[in-house]
Write a protein that holds these residues in place. Structure first.
Motif, PDB file in Angstrom:
ATOM      1  N   GLU A  66      49.166 -45.667  39.303  1.00  0.00           N
ATOM      2  CA  GLU A  66      48.887 -46.673  38.277  1.00  0.00           C
ATOM      3  C   GLU A  66      48.722 -45.955  36.949  1.00  0.00           C
ATOM      4  O   GLU A  66      47.790 -45.170  36.778  1.00  0.00           O
ATOM      5  N   LEU A  67      49.639 -46.216  36.033  1.00  0.00           N
ATOM      6  CA  LEU A  67      49.632 -45.562  34.732  1.00  0.00           C
ATOM      7  C   LEU A  67      48.912 -46.434  33.716  1.00  0.00           C
ATOM      8  O   LEU A  67      49.253 -47.611  33.545  1.00  0.00           O
ATOM      9  N   GLY A  68      47.934 -45.855  33.043  1.00  0.00           N
ATOM     10  CA  GLY A  68      47.282 -46.548  31.931  1.00  0.00           C
ATOM     11  C   GLY A  68      48.128 -46.358  30.682  1.00  0.00           C
ATOM     12  O   GLY A  68      48.131 -45.287  30.060  1.00  0.00           O
ATOM     13  N   LEU A  69      48.865 -47.402  30.326  1.00  0.00           N
ATOM     14  CA  LEU A  69      49.860 -47.280  29.265  1.00  0.00           C
ATOM     15  C   LEU A  69      49.235 -47.364  27.877  1.00  0.00           C
ATOM     16  O   LEU A  69      48.336 -48.158  27.626  1.00  0.00           O
ATOM     17  N   GLN A  70      49.753 -46.514  27.004  1.00  0.00           N
ATOM     18  CA  GLN A  70      49.535 -46.599  25.563  1.00  0.00           C
ATOM     19  C   GLN A  70      50.866 -46.190  24.944  1.00  0.00           C
ATOM     20  O   GLN A  70      51.509 -45.251  25.434  1.00  0.00           O
ATOM     21  N   PRO A  71      51.314 -46.881  23.899  1.00  0.00           N
ATOM     22  CA  PRO A  71      52.688 -46.654  23.413  1.00  0.00           C
ATOM     23  C   PRO A  71      53.038 -45.205  23.137  1.00  0.00           C
ATOM     24  O   PRO A  71      54.170 -44.784  23.396  1.00  0.00           O
ATOM     25  N   HIS A  72      52.106 -44.411  22.639  1.00  0.00           N
ATOM     26  CA  HIS A  72      52.427 -43.031  22.279  1.00  0.00           C
ATOM     27  C   HIS A  72      52.592 -42.115  23.492  1.00  0.00           C
ATOM     28  O   HIS A  72      52.998 -40.957  23.344  1.00  0.00           O
ATOM     29  N   LEU A  73      52.324 -42.643  24.709  1.00  0.00           N
ATOM     30  CA  LEU A  73      52.388 -41.816  25.914  1.00  0.00           C
ATOM     31  C   LEU A  73      53.716 -41.916  26.650  1.00  0.00           C
ATOM     32  O   LEU A  73      53.871 -41.335  27.729  1.00  0.00           O
ATOM     33  N   GLN A  74      54.676 -42.611  26.095  1.00  0.00           N
ATOM     34  CA  GLN A  74      55.927 -42.876  26.814  1.00  0.00           C
ATOM     35  C   GLN A  74      56.588 -41.602  27.325  1.00  0.00           C
ATOM     36  O   GLN A  74      56.915 -41.490  28.515  1.00  0.00           O
ATOM     37  N   GLU A  75      56.802 -40.635  26.474  1.00  0.00           N
ATOM     38  CA  GLU A  75      57.519 -39.426  26.886  1.00  0.00           C
ATOM     39  C   GLU A  75      56.714 -38.627  27.914  1.00  0.00           C
ATOM     40  O   GLU A  75      57.283 -38.078  28.866  1.00  0.00           O
ATOM     41  N   ARG A  76      55.414 -38.599  27.755  1.00  0.00           N
ATOM     42  CA  ARG A  76      54.575 -37.848  28.697  1.00  0.00           C
ATOM     43  C   ARG A  76      54.618 -38.469  30.091  1.00  0.00           C
ATOM     44  O   ARG A  76      54.729 -37.761  31.094  1.00  0.00           O
ATOM     45  N   TYR A  77      54.578 -39.792  30.154  1.00  0.00           N
ATOM     46  CA  TYR A  77      54.674 -40.454  31.456  1.00  0.00           C
ATOM     47  C   TYR A  77      56.072 -40.317  32.052  1.00  0.00           C
ATOM     48  O   TYR A  77      56.223 -40.173  33.268  1.00  0.00           O
ATOM     49  N   ASP A  78      57.081 -40.361  31.231  1.00  0.00           N
ATOM     50  CA  ASP A  78      58.437 -40.170  31.746  1.00  0.00           C
ATOM     51  C   ASP A  78      58.588 -38.792  32.395  1.00  0.00           C
ATOM     52  O   ASP A  78      59.246 -38.661  33.438  1.00  0.00           O
TER      53      ASP A  78
END
Length: 269
Positions: A81-93
């Motif tokens: 379960e990823l806690g999303l924040q827009p600036h984290l897109q590349e890190r989660y990818d």
């Protein structure tokens, strides 16, 4: 309960759980679940002292060993379960490309540096304003991210507001909720029926039945079931209510994921 599958559960890999994964699996077997999927928390840049990160190698090693141990009794899958924040897109990818997850929940736990779990999120404004901002941020996250399978507890905020869901309804926030659902459908993403709302005394799942119905009405096709369980006693919580909620909302099935591939299970199968 039948053979429903719990696709949102936590263990002591999550900072907010002390439950051993094996205990969750044994409880799942006891309940007669067909599948269960661990979705432990990864919330990068969480604003408080809790660290919602863990050793991913240990996570996969532990769960794969348990998956093999109990393979003749239950199907165990490995998600996050990823806690999303827009600036984290590349890190989660980068994270998702590095490990063979079966399933990914995208969730909104932090809004502009605040978790609605804590009272300071609501200070200095009305409950309506706080809730509406939360939904706007959910939409912002959906616009920013593609790499998830379903969106978790879309109305998470109502679990913790000053009046919880006493003054909350789909209709009151339909302007923004409809945009959320339309964007999820456009991206081919699902929602979950999260029964923790019953555990929190809301009398409804997260999201509410009305939102599930609206998702289906707008053309949504993907739905998973999850207890959001952090303890063994929460696993499969109130799942006896799930078939009726699904059928009333227009679903005669639910979905599970393996290797990020969707499968459909008929309710009467």
């Amino acid at each position: 309960m039948g053979m429903l599958s719990d696709y949102h559960l936590h263990s002591d890999f999550s900072a907010d759980s002390q439950e051993k994964p094996e205990n969750q699996i044994l409880q799942g077997i006891k309940l007669g679940l067909k599948h269960m999927c661990f979705t432990d928390h990864v919330d990068y840049d969480y604003p408080l002292d809790e660290i919602f990160e863990f050793d991913m190698e240990e996570y996969f090693n532990t769960l794969n060993a348990l998956k093999e141990k109990y393979k003749d009794q239950i199907e165990v899958h490995i998600g996050v379960e990823l806690g999303l924040q827009p600036h984290l897109q590349e890190r989660y990818d980068r994270l998702l490309s590095s490990y063979p997850f079966d399933f990914v929940i995208g969730s909104s736990h932090v809004v502009k540096g605040f978790d609605p779990y804590y009272g300071e999120y609501y200070e200095g404004r009305t409950e309506y304003e706080a809730y509406h901002e939360y939904f706007e941020y959910v939409l912002e996250n959906i616009m920013a991210f593609d790499n998830f399978d379903v969106y978790g507890h879309i109305d998470y905020v109502v679990r913790y507001g000053p009046n919880k869901n006493a003054d909350y309804s789909y209709e009151k926030y339909s302007d923004i909720i409809d945009r959320i659902l339309q964007k999820l459908i456009e991206k081919g993403k699902g929602i979950e029926l999260n029964t923790a709302g019953f555990k929190y005394g809301l009398g409804h799942p997260n999201p509410t039945e009305k939102i599930i119905e609206k998702y289906r009405e707008l053309g949504g096709k993907i739905i998973t079931i999850g207890s959001d369980g952090h303890k063994t006693e929460h696993l499969g919580y109130d799942f006896e209510k799930v078939p009726n909620i699904l059928k009333t909302s227009g679903f005669n099935y639910y979905n599970v994921f393996k290797n990020r591939k969707i499968e459909t299970i008929l309710l009467d199968s």
